[in-house]
Design an enzyme around this catalytic site. Structure first.
Site, PDB file in Angstrom:
ATOM      1  CD  GLU A  34      -0.929   4.490 -10.086  1.00 15.18           C
ATOM      2  OE1 GLU A  34      -0.118   3.684  -9.741  1.00 15.18           O
ATOM      3  OE2 GLU A  34      -2.150   4.219 -10.325  1.00 15.18           O
ATOM      4  CE1 TYR A  45      -6.398  -4.998  -9.010  1.00 17.20           C
ATOM      5  CE2 TYR A  45      -5.822  -7.104  -7.861  1.00 17.20           C
ATOM      6  CZ  TYR A  45      -5.874  -5.670  -7.754  1.00 17.20           C
ATOM      7  OH  TYR A  45      -5.621  -5.189  -6.424  1.00 17.20           O
ATOM      8  CB  ALA A  74      -2.234   2.591  16.257  1.00 23.72           C
ATOM      9  N   GLY A 117      -8.915   1.667  -0.518  1.00 24.05           N
ATOM     10  CA  GLY A 117      -8.705   3.039  -0.758  1.00 24.05           C
ATOM     11  C   GLY A 117      -8.144   4.014   0.449  1.00 24.05           C
ATOM     12  CB  ALA A 118      -7.603   3.177   3.982  1.00 28.60           C
ATOM     13  CG  ASP A 132      -4.916   4.665  -3.246  1.00 32.68           C
ATOM     14  OD1 ASP A 132      -3.640   4.508  -3.184  1.00 32.68           O
ATOM     15  OD2 ASP A 132      -5.847   3.991  -3.458  1.00 32.68           O
ATOM     16  CG  ASP A 164     -10.854   1.803  -4.831  1.00 27.61           C
ATOM     17  OD1 ASP A 164     -11.386   0.979  -4.525  1.00 27.61           O
ATOM     18  OD2 ASP A 164      -9.866   1.656  -5.422  1.00 27.61           O
TER      19      ASP A 164
END
Length: 306
Positions: free
Chosen positions: A36, A104, A220, A245-246, A248, A284
């Site tokens: 977010e 994490y 694609a 991070g793509a 986002d 990110d």
């Protein structure tokens, strides 16, 4: 009450990126990461007023989160510091050129203690409230916080955007579907990959239930489903450096296009463009573009700006 274009909320962690194999004692670069807040940074860089709400600890990683977001122009007035829990940590290890291992350390974190009271205290008036399927997976209080954010959106005349963003390491598909399907039904805009659609319903069903637009990211290409029909736009061909991070970045570009009043195809073009910037830099959010950089993605390979 502060007016913002987009309000988003969730958990942001301190990010540690290893320079080599962790078991061999690699050094780390320190940053922040959270789906977010990545979107909030992307929107702020594109010139929109973005706010992020969440909980962080009173520790140094918590200060890193708020300092970084503030430096990127994101409103952090809705952030609460939790003296009873630490800021979460995420660790990235680029084990192969195109394989990243992620660990994490977020159990019992401040971010996982986000609740509806935190949302009720927010003094912002957003045009869009953006949520993801990650936050409700963190626990009951976070689930209630997301529901409260949707209630806040309706009370303040805002639209709701949902990025399904299913994380199998956080909860099962059955548990996710039980929460995310009703959440998607409350949204105005839903973004999902093909494998996430079964969790929330197919585009036709969502549109019939009142969703304005369903965007499907399918490798694609991306497809926009609205009452006016379906439009598809191919992704930009790039050489990825770091794929984290793509998604986002894609969402930030899509919401930016929505705020600018662009048509469905133009929204997808901007979403692809911002996502392409994201994957061509490590981190990110570090490579996300500013508005005056969007045209750089269309320059020929090897171009030099002199």
């Amino acid at each position: 009450m502060t007016r913002v274009d987009v309000l988003t909320l969730g958990e942001t962690m301190m990010a540690l990126r290893a320079a080599g194999p962790i078991r061999l004692g690699a050094g780390f670069a320190t940053s922040i990461a959270g789906a977010e807040s990545n979107v909030a940074i992307g929107l702020a860089r594109l010139g929109h007023a973005a706010a992020w709400a969440g909980r962080v600890g009173t520790d140094e990683p918590g200060h890193l989160v708020t300092r970084t977001l503030r430096a990127e122009g994101v409103d952090v007035s809705g952030v609460r510091r939790d003296p009873a829990a630490p800021t979460g940590v995420i660790m990235f290890e680029q084990r192969l050129p195109d394989v990243t291992r992620v660990q994490y350390f977020r159990d019992g974190s401040a971010g996982s203690r986000l609740g509806p009271d935190d949302v009720a205290a927010l003094a912002v008036e957003p045009a869009i409230v953006h949520v993801t399927g990650i936050t409700p997976a963190l626990g009951r209080s976070c689930r209630d916080a997301v529901a409260a954010a949707c209630d806040l959106a309706r009370a303040r005349g805002a639209r709701v955007s949902l990025d399904v963003n299913h994380r199998e390491r956080l909860w099962s598909r059955d548990d996710a579907a039980a929460v995310l399907a009703p959440l998607a039904a409350r949204a105005d805009h839903v973004v999902a990959s093909p494998d996430e659609l079964p969790l929330v319903g197919d585009p036709e069903r969502l549109l019939a239930g009142g969703v304005r637009e369903v965007v499907v990211k399918d490798g694609a290409e991306a497809r926009s489903h609205t009452a006016e029909g379906t439009r598809a736009v191919p992704a930009r061909r790039v050489r990825p450096v770091d794929s984290v991070g793509a998604g986002d970045g894609f969402v930030a570009g899509y919401l930016s296009g929505l705020l600018d009043g662009l048509g469905a195809e133009a929204r997808l073009v901007r979403a692809h463009t911002v996502g392409a910037f994201a994957v061509q830099s490590r981190g990110d959010w570090e490579g996300l573009p500013r508005r005056d950089e969007l045209d750089l993605a269309g320059l020929p390979e090897g171009a030099a700006l002199r």
